[in-house]
Design an enzyme around this catalytic site. Structure first.
Site: not given
Ligand code: NDP
Length: 470
Positions: A201, A203, A206, A223, A257
């Site tokens: 997901g 950073t 992360g 990752e 990513c």
């Molecule tokens: P993310 O996957 O980074 O995060 C969203 C997820 O994280 C949701 O399920 C969210 O739940 C959860 N989350 C929020 N707060 C917490 C916490 N405190 N502890 C654990 N989990 C939590 O995706 P985003 O949609 O926020 O994307 C943002 C950026 O992530 C993108 O711009 C991209 O850069 C990156 N990304 C990278 C990926 C990769 O393959 N490397 C894949 C996906 C995204 P809730 O809905 O409850 O807030």
């Protein structure tokens, strides 16, 4: 078991999260996940799931992301299938203990590295490739003989539901559990204390995963992503370069990513490269009724539309957005300021900034002034340029004259460095990541010389010192 659709956060069909994790611990404790036969059976299960349920998976991905069936197969199913097949054919060999030569002062003795499963592993998936980023790490987890909880992203709900339904059908349901839910569910899971956490997901999240795992000293693989640059030199084949770069902004709408985040191109060929990228993007979208590419949700759409609204760069192509349809046109921005929001954050969408540089030195300095990316791409025919980029820029991986293809090479480790992540997987690298490498030293009872114990005589001291010089 352990499939689990949680209407109430933290509560699954098979009980509360602590109950699900306790059941997996009991399975792990029984020792049944250790033999090669169990591991191979699970890997075969993943392969069968991907083969037999391709249609259902494609429908779930169409619902979550508006993707076509072929794109879903190529991006989300193929990589996981290749990984599972590769691991199934090799896991017996990977599991074997590795004898190691020992120094003279240890003799007589035998030494070896023995692979041991870690226990119960938590796999937290992302929404962009909801199958590949859950099943890929799961291949590593079961290859290494672990039990696992899979927490798919709730931001791809149809895929999440499908995984919750299908995984228990194809895998040992007492050893692999699916827990659906949001960030709160993830933190509840982390609080149980796993033997390893594997997260894909962004950073920022992360960091929260790492913090949630810290109280239990749970080791974590992250990752992540970052701004992966594509450096284009004037000696590159510009037609091929443009097509390959443009492709990464169309496939899964640039939400990958390992997509090129931005391009640094030698000034002399900037205009030609931009022209060719625009041409390729137009060609890729020519058969489509809608020029826009579907973005996962409103939050991501607003973030991307915000970049377009705030940029002062020249728009060479696209720029159009449709909030009702959640689509953004493939967009090429020429020479945005490095301070522009589109250049400060990872884009993760169909927007491509192209910046001119005057030299390779300038390109390298530009990348090195920013957090270490997940990938660096360089397009050149010069071996010297290639060597300089590979040795002077630190990134998770690197590809010369192409992009993204390293993700599908199980012989190579895949992972980030610095801000783009920690740990790696794919092939044997994933098996190693989710195994404990136990050092074993086997000694006979004899010889057991008296001089090795105190009180030490002068002669013993001389002998022992001499032995350790050997
Ligand atoms: P993310 O996957 O980074 O995060 C969203 C997820 O994280 C949701 O399920 C969210 O739940 C959860 N989350 C929020 N707060 C917490 C916490 N405190 N502890 C654990 N989990 C939590 O995706 P985003 O949609 O926020 O994307 C943002 C950026 O992530 C993108 O711009 C991209 O850069 C990156 N990304 C990278 C990926 C990769 O393959 N490397 C894949 C996906 C995204 P809730 O809905 O409850 O807030």
């Amino acid at each position: 078991m352990k499939s689990a659709l949680n209407a109430e956060p933290g509560v699954t069909e098979s009980g509360t999260i602590p109950e699900v994790v306790a059941a997996l611990r009991a399975t792990y404790g029984s020792g049944r996940t250790r033999p090669a036969t169990w591991r191979i059976e699970q890997l075969r299960g993943i392969e069968r799931l991907l083969d037999e349920r391709e249609g259902e998976i494609a429908r779930a991905l169409a619902e979550d992301h508006g993707r076509g069936a072929f794109e879903s197969w190529m991006i989300d199913m193929l990589a996981a299938k290749l990984e599972a097949t590769y691991a199934r054919k090799r896991v017996r060999r990977w599991m074997r203990s590795r004898p190691r030569p020992l120094p003279l002062h240890q003799m007589p003795a035998l030494g070896w590295v023995q692979y041991e499963p870690l226990g119960v592993v938590l796999v937290i998936g992302a929404w962009n490739g909801p199958l590949t980023v859950t099943l890929g790490p799961l291949v590593a987890a079961v290859s290494a003989g672990n039990c696992a909880v899979v927490k798919p992203s709730e931001l791809a709900p149809a895929s999440s539901r499908l995984l919750a339904r299908l995984l228990p059908e194809y895998l040992d349901a007492e050893a692999v559990a699916v827990v659906e839910g949001d960030g709160h569910t993830t933190q509840t899971l982390l609080a149980q204390g796993f033997d390893h956490v594997f997260f894909t997901g962004g950073t920022e999240i992360g960091r929260k995963i790492l913090a949630g795992a810290a109280p239990h000293l749970t080791p974590v693989t992250l990752e992540l992503g970052g701004k992966s640059p594509a450096i284009v030199m004037r000696d590159a084949d510009l037609g091929v370069t443009a097509r390959r770069i443009a492709g990464t902004k169309v496939v899964i709408s640039g939400q990958a990513c390992v997509a090129a985040d931005y391009v640094l191109v030698e000034r002399a060929v900037r205009d030609e490269l931009v022209e060719r990228i625009v041409h390729s993007l137009n060609e890729f979208r020519s058969g489509e009724p809608d020029r826009g590419l579907r973005i996962v949700n409103e939050r991501q759409f607003d973030r991307l539309a915000g970049y377009l609204a705030s940029t002062e760069a020249t728009v060479a192509l696209g720029g159009g957005t449709d909030r009702a349809e959640l689509t953004i046109e493939p967009t090429v921005l020429v020479d945005p300021s490095p301070e522009d929001p589109v250049m400060r954050e990872e884009i993760f969408g169909p927007i491509l900034p192209v910046l001119a540089v005057d030299s390779l030195d300038e390109a390298i300095a530009f990348v090195n002034a920013r957090p270490k990316p997940l990938a660096t791409y360089v397009f050149t025919k010069s071996a010297r340029t290639r060597r300089r980029v590979l040795s002077e820029i630190s990134s998770g991986g690197a590809v010369v004259n192409h992009l993204m293809v390293h993700y599908m090479a199980p012989q190579l480790p895949f992972g980030g460095v610095g801000a783009s992540g920690m740990g790696r997987y794919n092939g044997k690298w994933g098996f190693e990541e989710l195994s404990h490498r136990k050092a074993v030293l086997l000694k006979p009872f004899k010889p057991d010389p008296r001089f090795a114990y105190p009180p030490y005589s002068d002669r013993a001291i001389t002998l022992i010192r001499r032995m350790y010089r050997a």
